[in-house]
Write an enzyme that holds these catalytic residues in place. Sequence first.
Site, mmCIF file in Angstrom:
data_model
loop_
_atom_site.group_PDB
_atom_site.id
_atom_site.type_symbol
_atom_site.label_atom_id
_atom_site.label_comp_id
_atom_site.label_asym_id
_atom_site.label_seq_id
_atom_site.Cartn_x
_atom_site.Cartn_y
_atom_site.Cartn_z
ATOM 1 N N GLN A 53 0.943 -1.020 -0.402
ATOM 2 C CA GLN A 53 -0.274 0.360 -0.027
ATOM 3 C C GLN A 53 0.821 1.782 0.138
ATOM 4 O O GLN A 53 0.894 2.412 -0.778
ATOM 5 C CB GLN A 53 -0.816 -0.358 1.472
ATOM 6 C CG GLN A 53 -1.917 -1.256 0.749
ATOM 7 C CD GLN A 53 -2.967 -0.894 0.201
ATOM 8 O OE1 GLN A 53 -3.182 -0.245 -0.040
ATOM 9 N NE2 GLN A 53 -2.963 -1.837 -0.836
ATOM 10 N N TYR A 111 5.377 -11.064 0.898
ATOM 11 C CA TYR A 111 5.631 -9.763 -0.010
ATOM 12 C C TYR A 111 3.486 -9.370 0.320
ATOM 13 O O TYR A 111 3.291 -10.018 -0.497
ATOM 14 C CB TYR A 111 5.858 -9.558 -0.956
ATOM 15 C CG TYR A 111 7.642 -9.296 -1.027
ATOM 16 C CD1 TYR A 111 8.218 -10.156 -0.164
ATOM 17 C CD2 TYR A 111 7.913 -10.347 -2.321
ATOM 18 C CE1 TYR A 111 9.858 -9.678 0.382
ATOM 19 C CE2 TYR A 111 9.416 -9.795 -2.231
ATOM 20 C CZ TYR A 111 10.500 -9.884 -1.516
ATOM 21 O OH TYR A 111 11.608 -10.443 -1.031
#
Lengths: 96, 175
Positions: A29, A59
């Site tokens: 994000q 990840y």
Amino acid sequence: MSLTAFRTLGRSGLIVSPLALGTMTFGTQRWGSPDEVSESIFHTYVEAGGNFIDTADVYAKGRSEELIGGYITDRDATGVFPRRAEYRARTSPRRP
Amino acid sequence: MQLAYSLVERNIEREHLPAARECGLGICPWSPLAAGFLTGKYQRESAGASGEGRLIGSNPFGNIMFTERNWRVLDTLRTVAAQVERPLAQVALAWVSAQPGMTSPILGASKLEQLHDNLSSLEIRLTPEQLQTLDEGSAILQRRGYANDPGFPYSIFTPEINRTIFGDTIVQGWR
């Protein structure tokens, strides 16, 4: 030199590009990339001859792997080795 | 072998790099730009730093990049980058690629321009003099209190990290 100046990964026999594409940014994000940017980064790297992708299940909590899986399916990216996934796609004489 | 390696993080030269060469292992260094610090996009301030990027504000690195020593490494990098007339990031990557034992540095790009910029580092051949300038300007510091601060990667071998990998399972290490 270009991404097709392949070399072996130590004595493993794997043949890889001189720069690997890290994908911790994919699906992440705050400091990562929007998905459309991740997609263009992936395809640009592969089209420049790159065959060495770094990803991991940690990840973006797995989102990086999912995105890469989709990109590979979309383009039938012959010869890309998602390294930590420990499998290899089809090989061709032209592109190891 | 995957390990952090860059002009500001050279601790693997102590043990891992020689071991990799001895055992025929390739090294794929991560964070060759030190989470973006070596792009020069952060500016030194009296307390910490300013700039646009993930090292400002809450981030896994905290403020560890913004040390006196690292700012000096950045100054050296600027000098060499000016000589070769290339962006700092490209020269920092070219230095990593030129070190013995390196197979493929791992790039981290959040923007397409950064990927293009990083790939252009493959065109750079630093001269022996330029490599030496960078080597000397980024040499590993002799640490005081070494036992308390063993340096990368030993500093991440903590019970907390082990728990994220193994959960509550007890795993006996190799011995």
